[in-house]
Design a protein around this motif. Sequence first.
Motif, mmCIF file in Angstrom:
data_model
loop_
_atom_site.group_PDB
_atom_site.id
_atom_site.type_symbol
_atom_site.label_atom_id
_atom_site.label_comp_id
_atom_site.label_asym_id
_atom_site.label_seq_id
_atom_site.Cartn_x
_atom_site.Cartn_y
_atom_site.Cartn_z
ATOM 1 N N LEU A 1 -24.084 -46.328 17.790
ATOM 2 C CA LEU A 1 -24.220 -45.699 16.761
ATOM 3 C C LEU A 1 -22.894 -45.183 16.552
ATOM 4 O O LEU A 1 -22.205 -44.583 17.266
ATOM 5 N N ILE A 2 -22.460 -45.101 15.383
ATOM 6 C CA ILE A 2 -21.115 -44.443 14.913
ATOM 7 C C ILE A 2 -21.419 -43.138 14.035
ATOM 8 O O ILE A 2 -21.976 -43.287 13.175
ATOM 9 N N GLN A 3 -20.816 -42.142 14.403
ATOM 10 C CA GLN A 3 -20.803 -41.004 13.746
ATOM 11 C C GLN A 3 -19.470 -40.213 13.150
ATOM 12 O O GLN A 3 -18.442 -40.202 14.124
ATOM 13 N N LEU A 4 -19.446 -40.083 12.000
ATOM 14 C CA LEU A 4 -18.088 -39.340 11.396
ATOM 15 C C LEU A 4 -18.493 -37.835 11.390
ATOM 16 O O LEU A 4 -19.386 -37.418 10.898
ATOM 17 N N PRO A 5 -17.937 -37.002 12.672
ATOM 18 C CA PRO A 5 -18.362 -35.766 13.075
ATOM 19 C C PRO A 5 -18.365 -34.699 12.018
ATOM 20 O O PRO A 5 -17.164 -34.546 11.736
ATOM 21 N N ASP A 6 -19.162 -34.321 11.281
ATOM 22 C CA ASP A 6 -19.233 -33.236 10.202
ATOM 23 C C ASP A 6 -20.571 -32.716 9.801
ATOM 24 O O ASP A 6 -21.412 -33.209 9.313
ATOM 25 N N ASP A 7 -20.622 -31.297 10.246
ATOM 26 C CA ASP A 7 -21.946 -30.673 9.988
ATOM 27 C C ASP A 7 -21.713 -30.066 8.508
ATOM 28 O O ASP A 7 -20.863 -29.070 8.158
ATOM 29 N N ALA B 1 -30.348 -39.483 25.755
ATOM 30 C CA ALA B 1 -31.014 -40.784 25.608
ATOM 31 C C ALA B 1 -30.352 -42.030 26.357
ATOM 32 O O ALA B 1 -30.509 -43.005 26.300
ATOM 33 N N ASP B 2 -29.300 -41.629 27.208
ATOM 34 C CA ASP B 2 -28.469 -42.640 27.855
ATOM 35 C C ASP B 2 -28.118 -43.687 26.978
ATOM 36 O O ASP B 2 -28.106 -44.953 27.548
ATOM 37 N N SER B 3 -27.682 -43.460 25.843
ATOM 38 C CA SER B 3 -27.270 -44.431 24.672
ATOM 39 C C SER B 3 -25.709 -44.270 24.347
ATOM 40 O O SER B 3 -25.307 -43.069 24.479
ATOM 41 N N HIS B 4 -25.173 -45.173 23.850
ATOM 42 C CA HIS B 4 -23.814 -45.193 23.547
ATOM 43 C C HIS B 4 -23.736 -44.788 22.074
ATOM 44 O O HIS B 4 -24.371 -45.252 21.117
ATOM 45 N N ILE B 5 -22.621 -43.740 21.867
ATOM 46 C CA ILE B 5 -22.447 -43.298 20.743
ATOM 47 C C ILE B 5 -20.792 -43.431 20.401
ATOM 48 O O ILE B 5 -19.977 -43.189 21.635
ATOM 49 N N HIS B 6 -20.288 -43.633 19.175
ATOM 50 C CA HIS B 6 -18.942 -43.758 18.952
ATOM 51 C C HIS B 6 -18.511 -42.698 17.774
ATOM 52 O O HIS B 6 -19.355 -42.952 16.911
ATOM 53 N N PHE B 7 -17.486 -41.584 18.182
ATOM 54 C CA PHE B 7 -17.225 -40.897 17.120
ATOM 55 C C PHE B 7 -15.842 -41.417 16.550
ATOM 56 O O PHE B 7 -15.085 -41.833 17.333
ATOM 57 N N THR B 8 -16.045 -41.399 15.144
ATOM 58 C CA THR B 8 -14.774 -41.988 14.390
ATOM 59 C C THR B 8 -14.083 -40.819 13.619
ATOM 60 O O THR B 8 -14.772 -39.958 13.049
ATOM 61 N N GLY B 9 -12.701 -40.799 13.301
ATOM 62 C CA GLY B 9 -12.108 -39.995 12.743
ATOM 63 C C GLY B 9 -12.084 -38.404 13.339
ATOM 64 O O GLY B 9 -12.060 -37.409 12.607
ATOM 65 N N THR C 1 -7.976 -41.898 12.931
ATOM 66 C CA THR C 1 -7.248 -42.605 11.898
ATOM 67 C C THR C 1 -5.696 -42.532 12.003
ATOM 68 O O THR C 1 -5.219 -41.491 12.575
ATOM 69 N N PRO C 2 -4.869 -43.202 11.224
ATOM 70 C CA PRO C 2 -3.544 -43.131 11.341
ATOM 71 C C PRO C 2 -3.021 -41.718 10.709
ATOM 72 O O PRO C 2 -2.061 -41.323 11.015
ATOM 73 N N TYR C 3 -3.896 -41.292 9.478
ATOM 74 C CA TYR C 3 -3.246 -40.335 9.172
ATOM 75 C C TYR C 3 -3.329 -38.883 9.964
ATOM 76 O O TYR C 3 -2.752 -38.213 9.491
ATOM 77 N N HIS C 4 -4.625 -38.942 10.710
ATOM 78 C CA HIS C 4 -4.942 -37.894 11.334
ATOM 79 C C HIS C 4 -3.946 -37.555 12.546
ATOM 80 O O HIS C 4 -3.543 -36.727 13.037
ATOM 81 N N LEU C 5 -3.078 -38.724 13.033
ATOM 82 C CA LEU C 5 -2.086 -38.878 13.834
ATOM 83 C C LEU C 5 -0.753 -38.635 13.372
ATOM 84 O O LEU C 5 0.337 -38.326 14.042
ATOM 85 N N SER C 6 -0.505 -38.297 11.923
ATOM 86 C CA SER C 6 0.779 -38.552 11.200
ATOM 87 C C SER C 6 0.842 -37.224 10.478
ATOM 88 O O SER C 6 2.038 -36.796 10.128
ATOM 89 N N LEU C 7 -0.013 -36.799 9.562
ATOM 90 C CA LEU C 7 0.127 -35.713 8.613
ATOM 91 C C LEU C 7 -0.706 -34.703 8.995
ATOM 92 O O LEU C 7 -1.593 -34.469 9.914
#
Length: 421
Positions: free
Chosen positions: A176-182, A224-232, A257-263
């Motif tokens: 599962l991929i989550q873009l973390p944002d409440d 859940a012992d399951s795989h999660i991937h956070f992006t951004g 993202t490249p922009y979070h690494l540079s701006l």
Amino acid sequence: MHILLKNVKIIAPSSPFHGQRKDISIHNGIIQQVADNLEDDRATVISGDNLHVSAGWMDIFAHFCDPGQEHKEDLNSGVKAAATGGFTTVMIMPNTQPALHTKPQIEYVLSKTRHAAVTVLPIGAATKNLEGTGLAEMYEMQQTGAVAFSDGLKPVQSPGLLLKALQYVKAFNGTLIQLPDDQSISSHGLMHEGIYSTRLGMPGKPALAEELIVQRDLELARYADSHIHFTGISTRKSVEMIANAKADGVKVTCSVTPYHLSLTDSQLVNYDTNLKVNPPLRDADDVKALQDAVLHGTIDCIATHHLPQDWDAKQVEFEYARNGMIGLESCFGVLRQYLPDVPLDHLITMLTDKPRTIFGQPLPAIQKSAVANLTVFEPETEWEFTAAHIASRSKNSAYIGSKLKGKVYATVNGPVFHINN
């Protein structure tokens, strides 16, 4: 088609040719030889000063807007943008109209891109129609070809539903991929909450909106012992929580993202709507933490978050502008320009082996008889990024006019060859 790469330095840590300069002969998508001083009168020859070659690059989170918003991007233009940026594989978000939430939508993407220069891998929606109220038919989509599951730009807000999704995908080793944002905290924010949001008089999005979701979802993945991937991911605390969870054995990976690494948020002083993204650009301390996390391996891979927006969506007051920035064509140049301390080998691994390992994709080999899946690039050239370098239908990039470093020359993906002008 015959292709001959002349005197290219091979960057592939798993290859016996790693670090060596060789010629590579390719016939109809198959590597024939990796050797010195090869000749082929029938071949298209790629040569130049300081050319490098690696396995084809992979992006894990891009929006091709097809079906439903083809005026921003379609599958054909998205493929061209990806190939121009050096990518041979791209995972695309499910935020289309209709959403990629059933077997027929997954089949549509796969059938339209089957013979393209870029392998397009659809991410199936985690919930029906991206509504966050009930699980989509993830197993059926996985059997059809969905490579992972996510609600993309609309991250799952319900902890109970996300837990069910994590338990469901565990049966077939899915991710599962989550873009973390409440979104209950950040819905009215226009930029990072900090000194500059106060100075500019704009409502801010606190880092807490991201960090609460990261903390919550790490606990759900642990349970859940399951795989999660956070992006951004975009804050120092998010990096620290993920690093600690990895050390504790939680099945978590992450991308930036490249922009979070540079701006940074300081660059919003001119109200450039191309800088309006979600998660928002953070402060300099967060950017430094992300850069360090790339260098030290806490961040696993790069995700462009290529999000095309048409002219009307960006040429409005900042408050009304849509989120997002294109990023496929500028990705490598931004990374090389803004991450000078990251060794080239490490950066290429983040674009090649790491994303494929995370999402269960085969690793391309650079050896005789292997299917050619290659990116040809020059890592040191400094150049100015302009609109002419953009193959996307949309031009919403904050890097237009910026100095970047490192250029992509060509990609080979089986029998399909793309060369940049």
